[in-house]
Write a protein that holds these residues in place. Structure first.
Motif, short mmCIF file in Angstrom:
data_model
loop_
_atom_site.label_atom_id
_atom_site.label_comp_id
_atom_site.label_asym_id
_atom_site.label_seq_id
_atom_site.Cartn_x
_atom_site.Cartn_y
_atom_site.Cartn_z
N UNK A 117 0.84 -1.20 0.00
CA UNK A 117 0.00 0.00 0.00
C UNK A 117 0.87 1.26 0.00
N UNK A 165 -4.26 0.29 12.61
CA UNK A 165 -4.77 1.53 13.22
C UNK A 165 -5.33 2.50 12.20
N UNK A 166 -4.73 2.55 11.02
CA UNK A 166 -5.23 3.48 10.01
C UNK A 166 -6.28 2.82 9.12
N UNK A 167 -6.58 1.54 9.40
CA UNK A 167 -7.59 0.79 8.63
C UNK A 167 -7.24 0.75 7.15
N UNK A 168 -6.02 0.33 6.87
CA UNK A 168 -5.67 0.08 5.47
C UNK A 168 -6.45 -1.15 5.04
N UNK A 169 -7.25 -1.03 3.98
CA UNK A 169 -8.18 -2.12 3.67
C UNK A 169 -7.48 -3.34 3.09
N UNK A 171 -8.05 -5.37 0.47
CA UNK A 171 -8.90 -5.37 -0.72
C UNK A 171 -8.07 -5.14 -1.98
N UNK B 2 -14.51 4.10 11.21
CA UNK B 2 -13.37 4.95 11.62
C UNK B 2 -13.56 6.42 11.23
N UNK B 4 -11.35 10.04 10.51
CA UNK B 4 -10.02 10.50 10.11
C UNK B 4 -9.95 12.02 10.23
N UNK B 88 -12.41 3.24 5.36
CA UNK B 88 -11.01 2.80 5.48
C UNK B 88 -10.06 3.87 4.94
N UNK B 89 -8.76 3.57 5.03
CA UNK B 89 -7.76 4.56 4.63
C UNK B 89 -7.85 4.91 3.16
N UNK B 90 -8.19 3.94 2.31
CA UNK B 90 -8.30 4.25 0.88
C UNK B 90 -9.33 5.34 0.64
N UNK B 93 -7.89 8.63 1.80
CA UNK B 93 -6.90 9.17 0.87
C UNK B 93 -7.57 9.78 -0.36
N UNK B 111 -5.75 8.67 11.46
CA UNK B 111 -6.94 8.03 12.02
C UNK B 111 -7.13 8.43 13.48
N UNK B 114 -9.96 4.29 17.82
CA UNK B 114 -11.33 3.78 17.73
C UNK B 114 -11.89 3.56 19.12
#
Lengths: 408, 115
Positions: A117, A165-169, A171, B2, B4, B88-90, B93, B111, B114
């Motif tokens: 990522x 923690x940053x919730x990188x998916x 996917x 979440x 951000x 999510x992070x995507x 972004x 983030x 939680x």
């Protein structure tokens, strides 16, 4: 399987082959890389205990995934202090929706996109990919990149924490993002390969077969998962055609350059496979940098002797590559071809225009061109600069010998 | 889901453009804000007054100490921010990319813890 050593070796081999699949499947199911990894490690212990006695099960990958899944549930049950019943109910059945991964249903594809990522540091992407997809231990990865094991462990832990923690998916990117995100994945694989093919470290073997083999294995997995992406085929072809020359690339501790290599020692099976992939890429007609580099290598490996090389075709391919990814390194490689077509003087003028004074290949190319032009004093200085900017022992040996053979 | 923080930072030595050049930026940010509200991701957002207006309070000792000025004398400081709720992070972004274009500045994505 009577020999216990043989049995253990078989378990180890199967485990490494299946590791990425097991971790990827558990990561999707439990949404947590640490749980996935720990459970995979526990499943290995069970396999080491049972397989030598009972024999390897007919579907070892499925067996490992099921065993690891059960271990993960046990652990979650043990550790869930609150809401215990709810947690157990949630994880009892693998009823998480199987989101389509796109072209192929394979959790490894999700995992490799997570590992590579763009929100993760580039060195962390490499480490995570080798750890989670390749099943290499932290110690092995640390050794491969000459980083202390604690540093590598911290790098991997930090990256995994950020994913969580940053919730990188977990996917596969959508069609819009796929080309850019796939480029990051391919870059990681190619970086692993290149580090193996010409080690940047003075302490390492000049060629690291373990790393080139691992990169090719990852390349083959990607190829199976994304059969319609020509750059995936291109990268695999490029690695195969380069790997085909590996065994004759170093002789007596010294690098052997392409035109001096014993072409009879090239691996014909790898070359045939690489050529087939290049032909497939040409038919698709969606060129990219890896495909073009593979095509250049295909032309080289087509020539039975160095003098039979079709330089005009290689020059045309470099022109195409430069149009796609303009940069001084591509221009440098193109200049080497210009030397063959238009002579070293024309090539040297090209090379001197490039701002690559910290790059050993620039100095080495200049040295060779100056040598061919009979400008020994300048060539000697260029060899010195090339030797000073590379750590690779085989390359240093080659450059030193060339420097020593200059006319006074 | 979440949340951000998407924050925009000022850098020392980078002068603010004159008001007539800022107008299109304000308009772009307004459009971006509206889009985030319409998409249902908006939690909160705001622009901050200059850092000269900052006051720092330290009540970690027995007596609270109030000091004029920001916490850190850094060369970068936060100028404004958005808080969005996203899967999510995507997704974060993607919104940050659009926010960065709108406000013509770099956007940092972080983030929230939680729960």
């Amino acid at each position: 399987m009577s020999d216990p050593d043989e049995a253990l070796a078989a378990v180890d081999r199967i485990y490494r082959e299946e590791y990425g699949r097991v971790v990827a499947s558990l990561a999707r199911r439990f949404g947590d890389l640490d749980i996935a990894e720990d459970a995979a490690a526990e499943a290995l212990l069970v396999a080491l205990e049972r397989w030598p006695a009972d024999g390897v099960p007919p579907n070892p990958g499925g067996w490992l995934t099921t065993t690891a899944g059960n271990r993960a549930i046990d652990r979650i049950r043990r550790e869930s202090h609150r809401d215990a019943k709810h947690q157990a109910a949630l994880t009892m059945y693998d009823d998480t929706p199987h989101e389509p991964t796109g072209l192929v249903e394979d959790d490894r594809l999700r995992l490799i996109f997570t590992c590579c990522h763009p929100a993760l540091a580039p060195d962390a992407r490499v480490a995570l990919t080798l750890r989670l997809l390749g099943g290499l231990t932290v110690a092995e990865i640390a050794q491969a990149f000459f980083v202390p094991e604690t540093t590598m462990a911290q790098r991997i832990t930090r990256a995994k924490r950020k994913i969580k923690d940053a919730h990188i998916p977990f996917r596969v990117p959508g069609a819009d993002d796929l080309p850019a995100r796939l480029a990051a994945v391919l870059a990681v694989v190619y970086l692993v390969f290149n580090e193996g093919y010409l080690s940047s470290s003075a302490d390492a073997d000049p060629v690291r077969e373990d790393l080139t083999a691992e990169a090719i294995r990852l390349g083959r997995i990607l190829r199976r998962l994304l059969p319609d992406e020509p750059e995936v085929a291109g990268l695999l072809a490029l690695m195969l055609l380069t790997e085909a020359r590996r065994t004759v690339r170093v002789a007596g501790g010294e690098l052997v350059v392409l035109h001096e290599q014993d072409r009879g020692g090239w691996d014909r099976a790898l070359i045939a496979e690489g050529h087939e992939l290049v032909r497939e890429c040409l038919a698709r007609n969606r060129p990219g940098q890896y495909q073009l580099l593979a095509a250049i290598n295909a032309v080289h490996t087509d020539a039975p002797v160095a003098s039979a090389t079709d330089w005009a075709q290689i020059a045309a391919l470099y022109d195409q590559l430069y149009a796609l990814v303009p940069g001084p390194v591509v221009a440098l490689n193109r200049a080497v071809v210009i030397a063959e077509l238009d002579g070293p003087e024309v090539a040297l003028a090209e090379v001197d225009r490039l701002d690559l004074t910290t790059y050993h290949a620039w100095h080495a190319t200049r040295a060779d061109l100056l040598r061919r032009l009979g400008r020994s004093a300048e060539a000697r200085a260029a060899y010195d600069a090339a030797i000073a900017t590379t750590e690779n022992a085989a390359e240093r040996a080659y450059l030193s010998r060339r420097r020593g053979s200059l006319a006074p | 889901m979440p949340q951000y923080l998407l924050s925009v930072h000022h850098v020392e030595g980078e002068e603010m453009p004159p008001p007539e050049e800022m107008q299109p930026v304000f308009e772009a940010v307004d459009r971006f804000n509206q889009k985030a509200m319409d998409a249902g991701v908006w939690v909160f957002a705001g622009g901050l007054m200059p850092r000269e207006t900052a006051t720092t309070v330290d009540a970690t000792g027995t007596e609270p100490v109030v000091t004029d000025g920001p916490f850190a004398e850094s060369k970068e400081w936060i100028g404004g921010f958005w808080i969005f709720e996203l899967p999510d992070l995507d997704a974060a972004l993607t919104w940050a990319t659009e926010g960065s274009r709108a406000c013509a500045g770099k956007v940092e994505v972080r983030p929230f813890q939680s729960e």
